[in-house]
Write an enzyme that holds these catalytic residues in place. Structure first.
Site, PDB file in Angstrom:
ATOM      1  N   TYR A 105       0.832  -1.212   0.000  1.00 33.23           N
ATOM      2  CA  TYR A 105       0.000   0.000   0.000  1.00 33.23           C
ATOM      3  C   TYR A 105       0.864   1.259   0.000  1.00 33.23           C
ATOM      4  CZ  TYR A 105      -2.996   3.663   2.031  1.00 33.23           C
ATOM      5  OH  TYR A 105      -3.661   4.840   2.286  1.00 33.23           O
ATOM      6  N   HIS A 106       1.866   1.273   0.850  1.00 34.91           N
ATOM      7  CA  HIS A 106       2.731   2.451   0.951  1.00 34.91           C
ATOM      8  C   HIS A 106       3.465   2.706  -0.365  1.00 34.91           C
ATOM      9  CE1 HIS A 106       5.370   5.441   2.668  1.00 34.91           C
ATOM     10  NE2 HIS A 106       6.431   4.739   2.336  1.00 34.91           N
ATOM     11  N   HIS A 107       4.046   1.646  -0.935  1.00 36.72           N
ATOM     12  CA  HIS A 107       4.851   1.826  -2.142  1.00 36.72           C
ATOM     13  C   HIS A 107       4.018   2.174  -3.373  1.00 36.72           C
ATOM     14  CE1 HIS A 107       8.925   1.037  -0.871  1.00 36.72           C
ATOM     15  NE2 HIS A 107       8.521  -0.006  -0.156  1.00 36.72           N
TER      16      HIS A 107
END
Length: 252
Positions: free
Chosen positions: A134-136
């Protein structure tokens, strides 16, 4: 800082304010395809590595961590001058050096995607969490949208500065442990990450109340995105407490 402008001169132009020739790198095609390609690579590499042995990435990771430390330090140092106007540089002028280094920071998010490649090469599936992916696949998209709208400047510098500073600490830790040493301060790193997101939430609130350069929509985007990361990191932290201190997302 030379050739600084009022925010009104940059807002709504649909372009980087000082470096419009870089616009193709933040076009919708680049943003969407770049992040879809990331997800495609994750899917394909998981399939490829499923029947293979884990690769020895030790030497590669030492070089990678050193380069990330240098890049993070360069971004943090060059984004630090606005701090003299206050931690958040509220209502700060829009300047070319801020936009340039925020563009560099945006590009670094694509380099950070190699973290996932190394995790897959080492078959560390436990590190390939929802939080990690999700972050990347979102952080570069958000910074790219700010850049393409001429808003990656002024008080917005804070998010890139603090993220670069935290990444300097993170990659220093990964370099240290990849060389076989133990870091006695490891337990602090996840807390530092959560502090980063908390400060970014505070920043969004203060910009809404005290800064007239950014509309409510942009402030809500920052607040909700950092709140989502804070919740995910807090959940990760609570789950990892019983297993010993852990740090999210980077291969060592």
């Amino acid at each position: 800082m030379m050739d600084c402008r009022d925010a009104s001169a940059c807002q709504g132009v649909g372009s980087l304010c000082f470096f419009p020739y870089l616009n193709p790198l933040v076009s919708w095609h680049a943003l969407v395809l770049g992040h879809l390609l990331y997800l495609f690579v994750v899917f394909v590499m998981r399939s490829i590595m499923r029947g293979r042995r884990a690769l020895n990435m030790s030497r590669v990771l030492v070089v990678y961590n050193v380069l990330q430390i240098c890049l993070s330090a360069a971004m943090a140092i060059n984004l630090s001058p606005p701090l003299k106007n206050g931690v958040f540089n509220l209502s700060g002028k829009f300047c070319p050096d801020i936009e340039f280094w925020m563009f560099v920071h945006y590009c670094s998010k694509y380099i950070d995607m190699l973290d996932t490649v190394f995790i897959l090469c080492k078959k560390k599936e436990d590190q390939l969490s929802f939080l990690h992916v999700y972050h990347h696949c979102t952080i570069g998209l958000i910074w790219g949208i700010l850049l393409r709208n001429g808003l990656a400047n002024g008080t917005a510098f804070f998010g890139t500065w603090i993220n670069s500073s935290v990444h300097f600490l993170m990659y220093s830790h990964y370099l240290w442990t990849s060389l076989g040493y133990r870091n006695p301060f490891k337990f602090l790193l996840t807390k530092i990450q959560m502090l980063q997101f908390s400060l970014c939430i505070l920043h969004a609130i203060l910009v809404t109340l005290l800064d007239t350069q950014f509309t409510l929509g942009w402030n809500l985007l920052q607040l909700l995105y950092n709140a989502s990361l804070l919740v995910l990191f807090l959940n990760f932290y609570m789950n990892s407490r019983g297993k010993g201190c852990a740090i999210e997302k980077k291969p060592q």
